[in-house]
Design an enzyme around this catalytic site. Sequence first.
Site, PDB file in Angstrom:
ATOM      1  N   GLU A   1      10.014  14.085  16.663  1.00  0.00           N
ATOM      2  CA  GLU A   1      10.185  14.013  15.589  1.00  0.00           C
ATOM      3  C   GLU A   1       8.853  15.142  14.914  1.00  0.00           C
ATOM      4  O   GLU A   1       7.820  14.786  14.703  1.00  0.00           O
ATOM      5  CB  GLU A   1       9.773  12.455  15.067  1.00  0.00           C
ATOM      6  CG  GLU A   1       9.836  13.022  13.064  1.00  0.00           C
ATOM      7  CD  GLU A   1      10.005  11.289  13.098  1.00  0.00           C
ATOM      8  OE1 GLU A   1       8.736  10.476  12.916  1.00  0.00           O
ATOM      9  OE2 GLU A   1      10.364  10.503  12.070  1.00  0.00           O
TER      10      GLU A   1
ATOM     11  N   CYS B   1      12.873  10.308   8.150  1.00  0.00           N
ATOM     12  CA  CYS B   1      13.131   9.730   9.332  1.00  0.00           C
ATOM     13  C   CYS B   1      14.464   9.541   9.589  1.00  0.00           C
ATOM     14  O   CYS B   1      14.576   9.385  10.935  1.00  0.00           O
ATOM     15  CB  CYS B   1      12.729   8.132   8.965  1.00  0.00           C
ATOM     16  SG  CYS B   1      13.728   6.905   7.980  1.00  0.00           S
TER      17      CYS B   1
ATOM     18  N   GLY C   1       6.711   3.737   8.716  1.00  0.00           N
ATOM     19  CA  GLY C   1       5.769   4.885   8.900  1.00  0.00           C
ATOM     20  C   GLY C   1       5.624   5.595  10.452  1.00  0.00           C
ATOM     21  O   GLY C   1       7.322   4.959  10.491  1.00  0.00           O
ATOM     22  N   SER C   2       5.012   5.820  11.163  1.00  0.00           N
ATOM     23  CA  SER C   2       5.106   6.477  12.428  1.00  0.00           C
ATOM     24  C   SER C   2       5.229   6.040  13.409  1.00  0.00           C
ATOM     25  O   SER C   2       4.665   4.547  13.007  1.00  0.00           O
ATOM     26  CB  SER C   2       4.483   7.792  12.923  1.00  0.00           C
ATOM     27  OG  SER C   2       3.273   7.305  12.901  1.00  0.00           O
ATOM     28  N   THR C   3       6.109   6.296  14.768  1.00  0.00           N
ATOM     29  CA  THR C   3       5.889   4.621  16.206  1.00  0.00           C
ATOM     30  C   THR C   3       4.321   5.031  16.232  1.00  0.00           C
ATOM     31  O   THR C   3       4.168   3.670  16.471  1.00  0.00           O
ATOM     32  CB  THR C   3       6.749   5.640  16.835  1.00  0.00           C
ATOM     33  OG1 THR C   3       8.385   5.514  15.999  1.00  0.00           O
ATOM     34  CG2 THR C   3       7.181   4.696  18.051  1.00  0.00           C
TER      35      THR C   3
ATOM     36  N   GLU D   1      10.065  -0.002  10.733  1.00  0.00           N
ATOM     37  CA  GLU D   1      11.175   0.559  10.399  1.00  0.00           C
ATOM     38  C   GLU D   1      10.289   2.526  10.860  1.00  0.00           C
ATOM     39  O   GLU D   1       9.297   2.791   9.941  1.00  0.00           O
ATOM     40  CB  GLU D   1      11.192   1.354   8.875  1.00  0.00           C
ATOM     41  CG  GLU D   1      11.750   0.156   8.160  1.00  0.00           C
ATOM     42  CD  GLU D   1      13.302   0.410   8.352  1.00  0.00           C
ATOM     43  OE1 GLU D   1      14.289   0.872   9.796  1.00  0.00           O
ATOM     44  OE2 GLU D   1      14.312  -1.048   7.843  1.00  0.00           O
TER      45      GLU D   1
ATOM     46  N   LYS E   1       0.686  -1.081   0.067  1.00  0.00           N
ATOM     47  CA  LYS E   1      -0.199  -0.249  -0.232  1.00  0.00           C
ATOM     48  C   LYS E   1       1.010   1.276   0.290  1.00  0.00           C
ATOM     49  O   LYS E   1       2.212   1.427   1.281  1.00  0.00           O
ATOM     50  CB  LYS E   1      -0.611   0.417   1.039  1.00  0.00           C
ATOM     51  CG  LYS E   1      -2.101   1.257   1.084  1.00  0.00           C
ATOM     52  CD  LYS E   1      -2.324   1.542   2.562  1.00  0.00           C
ATOM     53  CE  LYS E   1      -2.052   2.307   3.526  1.00  0.00           C
ATOM     54  NZ  LYS E   1      -1.992   4.077   2.851  1.00  0.00           N
TER      55      LYS E   1
ATOM     56  N   GLY F   1       3.283   2.177  14.075  1.00  0.00           N
ATOM     57  CA  GLY F   1       3.809   0.835  13.968  1.00  0.00           C
ATOM     58  C   GLY F   1       3.257   0.742  15.270  1.00  0.00           C
ATOM     59  O   GLY F   1       3.500  -0.843  15.241  1.00  0.00           O
TER      60      GLY F   1
HETATM   61  P1  NAP Z   1       2.295   7.058   9.237  1.00  0.00           P
HETATM   62  O1  NAP Z   1       1.194   8.320   8.910  1.00  0.00           O
HETATM   63  O2  NAP Z   1       2.805   6.147  10.319  1.00  0.00           O
HETATM   64  O3  NAP Z   1       2.043   6.795   7.571  1.00  0.00           O
HETATM   65  C1  NAP Z   1       2.742   5.916   7.308  1.00  0.00           C
HETATM   66  C2  NAP Z   1       1.630   4.355   6.287  1.00  0.00           C
HETATM   67  O4  NAP Z   1       1.045   3.374   7.558  1.00  0.00           O
HETATM   68  C3  NAP Z   1       1.260   5.302   5.523  1.00  0.00           C
HETATM   69  O5  NAP Z   1       0.880   4.455   4.265  1.00  0.00           O
HETATM   70  C4  NAP Z   1      -0.118   5.497   6.114  1.00  0.00           C
HETATM   71  O6  NAP Z   1      -1.282   5.529   4.911  1.00  0.00           O
HETATM   72  C5  NAP Z   1      -0.779   3.497   6.907  1.00  0.00           C
HETATM   73  N1  NAP Z   1      -1.562   3.687   8.184  1.00  0.00           N
HETATM   74  C6  NAP Z   1      -1.746   4.925   9.120  1.00  0.00           C
HETATM   75  N2  NAP Z   1      -3.279   4.293  10.150  1.00  0.00           N
HETATM   76  C7  NAP Z   1      -2.744   2.886   9.498  1.00  0.00           C
HETATM   77  C8  NAP Z   1      -3.063   1.628  10.397  1.00  0.00           C
HETATM   78  N3  NAP Z   1      -4.425   1.465  11.627  1.00  0.00           N
HETATM   79  N4  NAP Z   1      -2.566   0.173   9.759  1.00  0.00           N
HETATM   80  C9  NAP Z   1      -2.214   0.284   8.674  1.00  0.00           C
HETATM   81  N5  NAP Z   1      -1.380   1.360   8.187  1.00  0.00           N
HETATM   82  C10 NAP Z   1      -2.348   2.772   8.620  1.00  0.00           C
HETATM   83  O7  NAP Z   1       3.809   7.541   9.066  1.00  0.00           O
HETATM   84  P2  NAP Z   1       3.482   9.473   7.606  1.00  0.00           P
HETATM   85  O8  NAP Z   1       3.387  10.553   8.503  1.00  0.00           O
HETATM   86  O9  NAP Z   1       2.852   8.617   6.592  1.00  0.00           O
HETATM   87  O10 NAP Z   1       5.175   9.149   7.536  1.00  0.00           O
HETATM   88  C11 NAP Z   1       5.845   9.695   8.010  1.00  0.00           C
HETATM   89  C12 NAP Z   1       6.794   8.574   9.038  1.00  0.00           C
HETATM   90  O11 NAP Z   1       7.500   7.999   9.200  1.00  0.00           O
HETATM   91  C13 NAP Z   1       7.808   9.332  10.269  1.00  0.00           C
HETATM   92  O12 NAP Z   1       7.475   9.022  11.303  1.00  0.00           O
HETATM   93  C14 NAP Z   1       9.258   8.983   9.686  1.00  0.00           C
HETATM   94  O13 NAP Z   1      10.096   9.183  10.210  1.00  0.00           O
HETATM   95  C15 NAP Z   1       8.316   8.043   9.472  1.00  0.00           C
HETATM   96  N6  NAP Z   1      10.062   7.003   8.251  1.00  0.00           N
HETATM   97  C16 NAP Z   1      10.389   5.985   8.530  1.00  0.00           C
HETATM   98  C17 NAP Z   1      11.382   5.608   7.877  1.00  0.00           C
HETATM   99  C18 NAP Z   1      12.358   3.996   8.021  1.00  0.00           C
HETATM  100  O14 NAP Z   1      12.923   3.479   7.420  1.00  0.00           O
HETATM  101  N7  NAP Z   1      12.399   4.486   9.687  1.00  0.00           N
HETATM  102  C19 NAP Z   1      11.493   5.761   6.617  1.00  0.00           C
HETATM  103  C20 NAP Z   1      10.338   6.650   6.236  1.00  0.00           C
HETATM  104  C21 NAP Z   1       9.182   7.073   7.113  1.00  0.00           C
HETATM  105  P3  NAP Z   1      -2.267   6.963   4.823  1.00  0.00           P
HETATM  106  O15 NAP Z   1      -0.985   7.753   4.790  1.00  0.00           O
HETATM  107  O16 NAP Z   1      -1.691   6.747   3.347  1.00  0.00           O
HETATM  108  O17 NAP Z   1      -2.946   6.527   5.172  1.00  0.00           O
END
Ligand code: NAP
Length: 488
Positions: free
Chosen positions: A397, A299, A243-245, A265, A191, A248
């Site tokens: 963050e 991230c 994605g976000s902590t 991650e 996704k 996760g």
């Molecule tokens: P996010 O809100 O956690 O979203 C990440 C992904 O998860 C998106 O595809 C999101 O969908 C989906 N998602 C949201 N709620 C979910 C749920 N309940 N169940 C399953 N999936 C769900 O994070 P973001 O704001 O998009 O991304 C930024 C974060 O990613 C930051 O915290 C960053 O540090 C982290 N990140 C980490 C790495 C790493 O390698 N460690 C790399 C890149 C980013 P939608 O967004 O489509 O709603």
Amino acid sequence: MQERPELKLSGALDLAPALESHKVKVPEHCGHYIDGALRLGKPETYFSNLNPSTGMPLGTVAAADEEEVDQAVKAARAAFPGWSGLSGLERGKYLFRIARRMQERERDLAVVETIDNGKPIRETRDIDVPLAAGHFFYYAGWADKLEYASGGKPVRPLGVAGQIVPWNFPILMLAWKLAPALATGNTCVIKPAETTPLSAMLLAEILDEVGLPKGVVNIVNGPGTTGAAIVNHPDIDKISFTGSTPVGRMIMKSIAGSGKKATMELGGKSANIVFADAALDQAVEGVVTGIFMNQGHVCCAGSRLLVEESIKDEFLARLKRRILTLKIGDPLDKNTDIGAINSPKQFATVQRYIKLGVEEGGTLWQGAACDAPDEGFWVLPTLLTDVHPSDTVVREEIFGPVLSVLTFRTPDEAVQKANNSEYGLAAGVWSEKTSKLFSVAHRLNAGVIWVNGYNMFDPASPFGGMRHSGFGREGGVAGLWPYMEVVR
Ligand code: NAP
Ligand code: MG
């Protein structure tokens, strides 16, 4: 004197826009890619997708519901015996073809990614897309050598992988997840993030062009509810989440006891430590790259600058001078350094943190070489000085171009302050003294540590965090392990 002939145009010239133009045609209604075919989503589920640098709609995206996710998982399950039954050599050939086709279409991918995400074309063209192709090349080479990766033991794939990626590196994160999963013989349901579906649609075309067997990769668009449907599907064997902590953590709770394997991650608040004996101009470049690359939507962004107290004023003066040369604006302009903030939601989040930083007593400084455009979502490179380790902007963050500045006096204090975080994703250390670099790097709690550099990536190098930044590695030989198990 001879009269000059009048230059007359016979009519409007019908020239197609240059590829690097906001007028290029991008996929307008993104559906899903299931069982080897692009499909429309259910009509009532479509929502709008924006170009963050203009604020204008680009088109719509469908949100896959449980039924559509189930179709994708069934397609992946049906494709699994055939795909995992291929020899590693044959699977590797498909990965090579994907990599090569990505290279052939790199301009399409870079332009579409920039339009959808807002990040500068200089980055999509020179970093995101070449690295994404690089991951397919790298794992293509591993596909027929998996026993070497497991220390000589026979291995098998896990089955169907459910993969969820964020919006900050859309095509690169797809590659990070798909390439090792496919090399090891798994099939995938993936996704993209809801604000950046476009490069995934181009990738679906590429998978089709290279003849990847149907069902091996399925792409379902949609928001968090679509992600949750993948996570909770009973026939998924492994979840790989970036994605976000907080999300996760929610995912880990919902798969507890299900037997599903997981890789997480997550977020970070990484320290970039500059000692007084560092080459200061190089360190300035590293600090700029660390926090302003991709508008700080990284991230592992070096979002906490720890600078040795004796050089604080000199270093900040040099840093500000450099920031005042950064061009903010149209991300399709190849001279642009700072692009747009990805979405109105993220824009509001970054603004909220900047305001909070000032309320907590921080001193705000913002600058760039030019004004930001009037339309779209923009935040100038931002420094917050006079902040303290307990301030929210130092602990949490922000995920934007905001650098908190702290000082230290001794290597021990630098290590103590760098480790004073619930995260543990990355860190940078700058010094001319190798012994100091080693002793400091050795004591930092972070998955990735750069010395005299920052944000340097390579497919052969594993990436991932510790503590609240997650677990598991992507990239390198370690990136294969979460997708296979030893046959007992
Ligand atoms: P996010 O809100 O956690 O979203 C990440 C992904 O998860 C998106 O595809 C999101 O969908 C989906 N998602 C949201 N709620 C979910 C749920 N309940 N169940 C399953 N999936 C769900 O994070 P973001 O704001 O998009 O991304 C930024 C974060 O990613 C930051 O915290 C960053 O540090 C982290 N990140 C980490 C790495 C790493 O390698 N460690 C790399 C890149 C980013 P939608 O967004 O489509 O709603
Ligand atoms: Mg978008």
